[in-house]
Design a protein around this motif. Structure first.
Motif, PDB file in Angstrom:
ATOM      1  N   PRO A  86       0.737  -1.359   0.034  1.00 60.14           N
ATOM      2  CA  PRO A  86       0.063  -0.142  -0.079  1.00 60.14           C
ATOM      3  C   PRO A  86       0.820   1.315  -0.168  1.00 60.14           C
ATOM      4  CG  PRO A  86      -0.022  -1.209   2.125  1.00 60.14           C
ATOM      5  CD  PRO A  86       0.591  -2.114   1.221  1.00 60.14           C
ATOM      6  N   ARG A  87       2.031   1.269   0.271  1.00 63.62           N
ATOM      7  CA  ARG A  87       2.866   2.476   0.204  1.00 63.62           C
ATOM      8  C   ARG A  87       3.451   2.676  -1.333  1.00 63.62           C
ATOM      9  NH1 ARG A  87       8.549  -0.293   2.877  1.00 63.62           N
ATOM     10  NH2 ARG A  87       8.370  -2.324   1.911  1.00 63.62           N
ATOM     11  N   ASP A  88       3.157   1.737  -2.072  1.00 61.52           N
ATOM     12  CA  ASP A  88       3.567   1.801  -3.690  1.00 61.52           C
ATOM     13  C   ASP A  88       2.364   2.623  -4.245  1.00 61.52           C
ATOM     14  OD1 ASP A  88       5.905   0.911  -2.814  1.00 61.52           O
ATOM     15  OD2 ASP A  88       5.441  -1.086  -3.631  1.00 61.52           O
ATOM     16  N   THR A  89       2.646   3.005  -5.384  1.00 57.22           N
ATOM     17  CA  THR A  89       1.752   3.828  -6.453  1.00 57.22           C
ATOM     18  C   THR A  89       2.014   2.991  -7.870  1.00 57.22           C
ATOM     19  OG1 THR A  89       2.902   5.544  -6.803  1.00 57.22           O
ATOM     20  CG2 THR A  89       1.161   5.724  -5.081  1.00 57.22           C
ATOM     21  N   ILE A  90       1.056   3.259  -8.676  1.00 56.76           N
ATOM     22  CA  ILE A  90       1.185   2.621  -9.965  1.00 56.76           C
ATOM     23  C   ILE A  90       1.032   3.997 -10.760  1.00 56.76           C
ATOM     24  CG2 ILE A  90       0.292   1.241 -11.803  1.00 56.76           C
ATOM     25  CD1 ILE A  90       1.786  -0.574  -9.900  1.00 56.76           C
ATOM     26  N   GLU A  91       2.084   3.956 -11.909  1.00 59.09           N
ATOM     27  CA  GLU A  91       2.085   4.912 -13.100  1.00 59.09           C
ATOM     28  C   GLU A  91       1.525   4.186 -14.398  1.00 59.09           C
ATOM     29  OE1 GLU A  91       4.678   8.257 -10.964  1.00 59.09           O
ATOM     30  OE2 GLU A  91       5.377   7.476 -12.706  1.00 59.09           O
ATOM     31  N   ILE A  92       0.784   4.689 -14.988  1.00 60.25           N
ATOM     32  CA  ILE A  92       0.558   4.217 -16.582  1.00 60.25           C
ATOM     33  C   ILE A  92       0.724   5.213 -17.323  1.00 60.25           C
ATOM     34  CG2 ILE A  92      -1.317   3.154 -17.772  1.00 60.25           C
ATOM     35  CD1 ILE A  92      -2.500   2.182 -14.954  1.00 60.25           C
ATOM     36  N   GLU A  93       1.606   4.920 -18.366  1.00 62.82           N
ATOM     37  CA  GLU A  93       1.701   5.948 -19.652  1.00 62.82           C
ATOM     38  C   GLU A  93       1.534   5.269 -20.741  1.00 62.82           C
ATOM     39  OE1 GLU A  93       5.478   8.173 -17.365  1.00 62.82           O
ATOM     40  OE2 GLU A  93       5.940   7.092 -18.753  1.00 62.82           O
ATOM     41  N   VAL A  94       0.911   6.051 -21.595  1.00 57.92           N
ATOM     42  CA  VAL A  94       0.853   5.904 -23.139  1.00 57.92           C
ATOM     43  C   VAL A  94       1.566   7.106 -23.689  1.00 57.92           C
ATOM     44  CG1 VAL A  94      -0.944   5.229 -25.008  1.00 57.92           C
ATOM     45  CG2 VAL A  94      -1.672   4.821 -22.796  1.00 57.92           C
ATOM     46  N   ARG A  95       2.515   6.608 -24.686  1.00 56.39           N
ATOM     47  CA  ARG A  95       3.322   7.366 -25.222  1.00 56.39           C
ATOM     48  C   ARG A  95       3.252   7.227 -27.048  1.00 56.39           C
ATOM     49  NH1 ARG A  95       8.314   8.948 -22.155  1.00 56.39           N
ATOM     50  NH2 ARG A  95       7.898   8.690 -20.144  1.00 56.39           N
ATOM     51  N   ALA A  96       2.904   8.571 -27.416  1.00 61.12           N
ATOM     52  CA  ALA A  96       2.802   8.459 -28.947  1.00 61.12           C
ATOM     53  C   ALA A  96       3.300   9.791 -29.416  1.00 61.12           C
ATOM     54  CB  ALA A  96       1.069   8.230 -29.317  1.00 61.12           C
ATOM     55  N   HIS A  97       4.123   9.582 -30.375  1.00 63.97           N
ATOM     56  CA  HIS A  97       4.664  10.825 -31.269  1.00 63.97           C
ATOM     57  C   HIS A  97       5.052  11.833 -30.148  1.00 63.97           C
ATOM     58  CE1 HIS A  97       2.780   9.496 -35.008  1.00 63.97           C
ATOM     59  NE2 HIS A  97       1.516   9.311 -34.319  1.00 63.97           N
ATOM     60  N   GLY A  98       5.769  11.359 -29.055  1.00 63.45           N
ATOM     61  CA  GLY A  98       6.415  12.240 -28.185  1.00 63.45           C
ATOM     62  C   GLY A  98       5.568  12.846 -27.187  1.00 63.45           C
ATOM     63  N   ASP A  99       4.225  12.695 -27.252  1.00 59.86           N
ATOM     64  CA  ASP A  99       3.174  13.239 -26.145  1.00 59.86           C
ATOM     65  C   ASP A  99       3.138  11.882 -25.156  1.00 59.86           C
ATOM     66  OD1 ASP A  99       2.795  15.516 -27.445  1.00 59.86           O
ATOM     67  OD2 ASP A  99       1.345  14.732 -28.927  1.00 59.86           O
ATOM     68  N   VAL A 100       2.423  12.076 -24.083  1.00 61.75           N
ATOM     69  CA  VAL A 100       2.449  11.416 -23.094  1.00 61.75           C
ATOM     70  C   VAL A 100       0.983  11.520 -22.362  1.00 61.75           C
ATOM     71  CG1 VAL A 100       3.223  10.110 -20.988  1.00 61.75           C
ATOM     72  CG2 VAL A 100       4.828  11.017 -22.848  1.00 61.75           C
ATOM     73  N   LEU A 101       0.143  10.221 -22.380  1.00 62.25           N
ATOM     74  CA  LEU A 101      -0.774  10.468 -21.235  1.00 62.25           C
ATOM     75  C   LEU A 101      -0.415   9.422 -20.094  1.00 62.25           C
ATOM     76  CD1 LEU A 101      -3.934  11.181 -20.740  1.00 62.25           C
ATOM     77  CD2 LEU A 101      -4.429   8.578 -21.648  1.00 62.25           C
ATOM     78  N   ALA A 102      -0.318  10.384 -18.973  1.00 66.95           N
ATOM     79  CA  ALA A 102       0.284   9.615 -17.598  1.00 66.95           C
ATOM     80  C   ALA A 102      -0.921   9.544 -16.902  1.00 66.95           C
ATOM     81  CB  ALA A 102       1.168  10.834 -17.248  1.00 66.95           C
ATOM     82  N   CYS A 103      -1.013   8.553 -16.317  1.00 69.21           N
ATOM     83  CA  CYS A 103      -2.215   8.282 -15.257  1.00 69.21           C
ATOM     84  C   CYS A 103      -1.127   7.696 -13.729  1.00 69.21           C
ATOM     85  CB  CYS A 103      -3.032   7.297 -15.799  1.00 69.21           C
ATOM     86  SG  CYS A 103      -3.916   7.670 -17.092  1.00 69.21           S
ATOM     87  N   ALA A 104      -1.951   8.088 -12.872  1.00 72.13           N
ATOM     88  CA  ALA A 104      -1.511   7.628 -11.465  1.00 72.13           C
ATOM     89  C   ALA A 104      -2.589   6.816 -10.695  1.00 72.13           C
ATOM     90  CB  ALA A 104      -1.026   8.901 -10.511  1.00 72.13           C
ATOM     91  N   ALA A 105      -2.393   5.880 -10.056  1.00 75.34           N
ATOM     92  CA  ALA A 105      -3.029   4.964  -9.431  1.00 75.34           C
ATOM     93  C   ALA A 105      -2.873   4.256  -8.340  1.00 75.34           C
ATOM     94  CB  ALA A 105      -3.691   3.710 -10.475  1.00 75.34           C
ATOM     95  N   ASN A 106      -3.680   4.133  -7.175  1.00 75.41           N
ATOM     96  CA  ASN A 106      -3.348   3.416  -5.860  1.00 75.41           C
ATOM     97  C   ASN A 106      -2.960   2.010  -6.378  1.00 75.41           C
ATOM     98  OD1 ASN A 106      -4.060   5.589  -4.403  1.00 75.41           O
ATOM     99  ND2 ASN A 106      -6.139   4.918  -4.408  1.00 75.41           N
ATOM    100  N   ASP A 107      -2.064   1.319  -5.628  1.00 78.86           N
ATOM    101  CA  ASP A 107      -1.530  -0.043  -6.126  1.00 78.86           C
ATOM    102  C   ASP A 107      -2.483  -1.024  -5.521  1.00 78.86           C
ATOM    103  OD1 ASP A 107      -0.198  -2.266  -6.760  1.00 78.86           O
ATOM    104  OD2 ASP A 107       1.665  -1.590  -5.862  1.00 78.86           O
ATOM    105  N   ASP A 108      -3.792  -0.834  -5.952  1.00 79.17           N
ATOM    106  CA  ASP A 108      -4.900  -1.997  -5.438  1.00 79.17           C
ATOM    107  C   ASP A 108      -5.243  -2.954  -6.492  1.00 79.17           C
ATOM    108  OD1 ASP A 108      -6.369  -0.370  -7.301  1.00 79.17           O
ATOM    109  OD2 ASP A 108      -7.674   0.832  -5.854  1.00 79.17           O
TER     110      ASP A 108
END
Length: 253
Positions: free
Chosen positions: A177-199
């Motif tokens: 539970p002290r950790d987090t999860i980051e999810i990234e989609v990278r396309a043409h140099g742009d990034v959609l960055a998401c942050a989630a609880n590690d659940d």
């Protein structure tokens, strides 16, 4: 901020590349999160949400409109990083003259480090110190690689494409539970960055994903992040950010 990003290899014990970086700052006219943003450290999105990071969001380009602010990047001497019987060293480098806000030295480099056993092996940092900052040590338990990773029910290594119209679900084995999860989609140099609880689950919605342009050479990254406070003489706050990242090549349609 001390930063370790280990990219997971194909096999459980196969070592992928490890990227090391560090920066230590004194600053005025900004708050701590803004400084981390200028240095490219920390999460781009708030917890349980997504944010768009454009390719033109350049490091040091004063995106906050704070030309009167000052960030002094400090020299802590050579930094040694050890894990699982292997080690690497980082030496201070002069920060590029990109903007008047940032000045001083930073640390960055690639390393060949062994694959640590999650929560059994530790990343041990030792800074030699300098006239600006005294020597210090820090230890951070290694986080686990995101396991049982599935995208819309398909094992991550078998995902071929993502639809911008439908969004997608990310599922993994929940961790510490002290950790987090980051999810990234990278396309043409742009990034959609998401942050989630590690659940164990997060949905990237279609509205957020549609911001990115279609890209047959896009990548999906799922990263477990462990941030641990460390004691650095002369600084009010310091952290080690240790991560392990799974990367999947995808066709973003």
């Amino acid at each position: 901020m001390l930063h370790v990003e280990r990219f997971a290899g194909e096999g459980e014990l196969e070592a992928g590349p490890t990227v090391l970086s560090a920066a230590f700052a004194r600053y005025r006219g900004l708050d701590g999160p803004s400084v981390l943003g200028l240095l490219g450290s920390g999460a781009a999105a708030s917890p349980e949400s997504c944010a768009f990071v454009g390719a033109d969001d350049a490091l040091g380009a004063d995106p906050l409109g704070v030309g009167s602010a000052e960030v002094e990047l400090l020299d802590v001497g050579t930094i040694q990083v050890r894990v699982a019987g292997t080690e690497a060293r980082l030496s201070p480098r002069a920060f590029p003259d990109l903007a008047s806000v940032l000045a001083g030295v930073f640390y960055a480099g690639d390393a060949e480090l062994a694959v640590p056993r999650a929560d059994l092996d530790e990343y041990a940092f030792r800074a030699a110190g300098s006239d600006e900052i005294a020597a210090f040590d820090a230890v951070v338990p290694a986080p686990a690689e995101p396991a049982e990773l599935r995208i819309d029910g398909t094992m991550a290594g078998e995902v071929g494409s993502l639809s911008r119209d439908g969004g997608f679900d990310v599922v993994w084995a929940a961790g510490d539970p002290r950790d987090t999860i980051e999810i990234e989609v990278r396309a043409h140099g742009d990034v959609l960055a998401c942050a989630a609880n590690d659940d164990g689950a997060f949905r990237v919605d279609a509205e957020s994903l549609a911001i990115l342009a279609p890209d047959g050479g896009a990548t999906l990254r799922v990263r477990r992040v462990r941030v641990t406070p460390v004691d650095v003489p002369g600084l009010d706050d310091a952290y080690a950010r240790v991560t392990v990242t799974r990367t999947v090549d995808v066709d973003l349609r």
